[in-house]
Design an enzyme around this catalytic site. Structure first.
Site, PDB file in Angstrom:
ATOM      1  N   ARG A  72     -25.519  -7.460  36.142  1.00 13.90           N
ATOM      2  CA  ARG A  72     -25.961  -6.076  36.265  1.00 13.90           C
ATOM      3  C   ARG A  72     -27.452  -6.049  36.594  1.00 13.90           C
ATOM      4  NH1 ARG A  72     -25.560  -0.754  37.523  1.00 13.90           N
ATOM      5  NH2 ARG A  72     -26.155   0.646  35.810  1.00 13.90           N
TER       6      ARG A  72
ATOM      7  N   GLY B  97      -4.109   2.449  -2.557  1.00 10.98           N
ATOM      8  CA  GLY B  97      -4.476   1.383  -1.636  1.00 10.98           C
ATOM      9  C   GLY B  97      -5.261   0.314  -2.364  1.00 10.98           C
TER      10      GLY B  97
ATOM     11  N   ALA C  57      -3.734 -13.553   3.923  1.00  7.56           N
ATOM     12  CA  ALA C  57      -4.037 -12.742   5.107  1.00  7.56           C
ATOM     13  C   ALA C  57      -5.541 -12.551   5.286  1.00  7.56           C
ATOM     14  CB  ALA C  57      -3.339 -11.382   4.988  1.00  7.56           C
TER      15      ALA C  57
ATOM     16  N   GLN D 150     -36.701  -8.744  28.095  1.00  5.26           N
ATOM     17  CA  GLN D 150     -36.907  -9.169  26.713  1.00  5.26           C
ATOM     18  C   GLN D 150     -35.997  -8.425  25.751  1.00  5.26           C
ATOM     19  OE1 GLN D 150     -41.015  -8.976  25.573  1.00  5.26           O
ATOM     20  NE2 GLN D 150     -41.657 -10.629  26.951  1.00  5.26           N
TER      21      GLN D 150
ATOM     22  N   ASN E 196      -4.497 -12.688  -0.204  1.00  6.37           N
ATOM     23  CA  ASN E 196      -5.547 -13.682  -0.051  1.00  6.37           C
ATOM     24  C   ASN E 196      -5.290 -14.561   1.175  1.00  6.37           C
ATOM     25  OD1 ASN E 196      -7.985 -14.179  -1.534  1.00  6.37           O
ATOM     26  ND2 ASN E 196      -7.231 -16.246  -1.921  1.00  6.37           N
TER      27      ASN E 196
ATOM     28  N   GLU F 235      -6.533  -5.202   3.942  1.00  3.72           N
ATOM     29  CA  GLU F 235      -6.647  -6.426   3.141  1.00  3.72           C
ATOM     30  C   GLU F 235      -7.877  -6.394   2.239  1.00  3.72           C
ATOM     31  OE1 GLU F 235      -3.981  -7.549   3.632  1.00  3.72           O
ATOM     32  OE2 GLU F 235      -3.448  -7.604   5.727  1.00  3.72           O
ATOM     33  N   GLY F 236      -8.209  -5.200   1.750  1.00  4.42           N
ATOM     34  CA  GLY F 236      -9.354  -5.022   0.863  1.00  4.42           C
ATOM     35  C   GLY F 236     -10.538  -4.440   1.595  1.00  4.42           C
TER      36      GLY F 236
ATOM     37  N   THR G 148       0.831  -1.204   0.000  1.00  7.35           N
ATOM     38  CA  THR G 148       0.000   0.000   0.000  1.00  7.35           C
ATOM     39  C   THR G 148       0.865   1.254   0.000  1.00  7.35           C
ATOM     40  OG1 THR G 148      -1.769  -1.124   1.178  1.00  7.35           O
ATOM     41  CG2 THR G 148      -1.733   1.278   1.314  1.00  7.35           C
TER      42      THR G 148
END
Length: 390
Positions: free
Chosen positions: A274, A143, A248, A285, A246, A369-370, A138
């Site tokens: 809590r 990029g 990574a 709910q 690919n 990585e994209g 990059t």
């Protein structure tokens, strides 16, 4: 009343993991519990990570380049590597990034495309964590479109001269070696650049609000002279760096599930203790609806990751399928982190709990990585046969 199961327990994903892969996963999980989680909030707040010490520990653990064969690497299955990434990112995205960049980018580039001499020189030390690597693709202005890179390499006799700048490089400042991609007369080529080479500098990028427990750097190459055998001999063109990306991205498919799991389990534990209007928050709910929806997305992400892992082990995984996993799992992990934070209320923004740290980190994971848009277009190309990147 005690809970009867965990989020992933509802999906019985354990039945999909073989004994060997589960043992590796459990070993990494224990390492993270003992060595990462007790200190990660302080590292994150300080914007500092003891990379060299951690690299040696991770090398002893066997996760650096663990899915590669030989040269001191463990040679595990791809699924085991993915599960290790899941547990590492349950600790912090920065820790998984350290391992991903070392093994799936720098080491994989040398392993897949390097000469035998390059492999022998670097891979055993990198697998042991004795040498740290980074990956320079990059650039400040390139990029998502790496083909436009301005970094260049020219021949000067038998040597190569590199000039240019790389940006957002994990491990750069502390690296012993950088795999740098540059334009040449014969197209884009990769080069193995020892960090001590004259003209090579790697200033650290400061003031980050995400991935603070990670070293992020700029690489500056100013007439860096390399011998002729510094070039990666077995690949030319963008297919070289893209093959590494690919690898990574595959780790991210699993890693993002780890971050999401940590957020959701934190929210479940917090809600059980809590009290709101004299009863546990988990008994309302509205809380259970949130927990149920997040569990659905976490389970689906885990099932997708395991399916892609088996495909990778079988040698049938295509890049656009990795894009499916990266796009979906990071997107859903961010949504789970944000929703989990609402259950903790104001407590969710403090460093006492991991949720906001994971949410901030995942914003970076969404981009590197994209980007999501790039992966959407990769999927779109697979569906239509038309490239719409421009």
């Amino acid at each position: 009343m005690a809970a009867t199961t965990t989020p992933l327990g509802l999906f019985n994903t354990e039945s999909l993991i073989n004994t060997e892969d589960r043992t590796i996963r459990d070993t990494v999980r224990l390492f993270v519990e003992r060595n990462i989680k007790p200190q990660i909030a302080d590292w994150y707040e300080a914007g500092n990570l003891p990379v060299r010490e951690l690299a040696k520990d991770l090398g002893q653990l066997g996760v650096l380049g663990m899915h590669l064969e030989g040269y001191g690497c463990a040679g595990t299955s791809a699924t085991a590597y993915g599960l290790a990434c899941l547990e590492l990112e349950a600790g912090d995205s920065g820790i998984r990034s350290l391992v991903s960049v070392q093994g799936s980018l720098a080491m994989f580039a040398i392993y897949k495309h390097g000469s035998e001499e390059q492999k022998q020189e670097w891979l055993p030390r990198m697998a042991a964590g004795e040498a740290i690597g980074c990956f320079g693709l990059t650039e400040p202005d390139f990029g998502s479109n790496p083909a436009g890179m301005l970094t260049n390499a020219r021949k000067d006799g038998e040597d190569w001269i590199l000039n240019g700048t790389k940006m957002w490089i994990t491990n750069g400042t502390v690296a012993d070696v950088a795999v740098v991609w540059a334009q040449t007369e014969e197209g884009i080529r990769g080069f193995v650049v020892p960090a001590g080479t004259p003209g090579f500098t790697a200033p650290e990028i400061k003031k980050k609000l995400s991935l603070r427990a990670s070293v992020t750097s700029e690489l500056v190459l100013d007439d860096v002279r390399l011998p002729g055998d510094a070039i990666l001999p077995n690949v030319s063109g963008l297919k070289g760096p893209l093959s590494c990306l690919n690898e990574a991205r595959f780790g991210i498919v699993f890693g993002s599930v780890g971050a999401a799991r940590e957020c959701l389990e934190t929210a479940i534990t917090y809600a059980a203790t809590r009290e709101i209007f004299d009863r546990p928050l988990s008994g309302y709910q509205a809380t259970q609806l949130k927990l149920a929806d997040m569990t659905l997305e976490l389970g689906k992400a885990m099932l997708l990751a395991l399916h892609l892992g088996r495909m990778k082990d079988a040698g049938t995984l295509a890049p656009e399928q990795v894009s499916l996993g990266k796009l979906n799992n990071v997107r859903e992990a961010i949504a789970i982190a944000r929703e989990s934070r609402t259950i903790l209320g104001a407590a969710g923004v403090t460093g006492e709990y991991p949720i906001m740290r994971h949410a901030n980190n995942l914003e970076s994971v969404l981009t590197y990585e994209g980007t999501s848009e790039v992966h959407q277009l990769m999927i779109g190309k697979a569906l239509t046969g038309l490239a719409a990147f421009r």
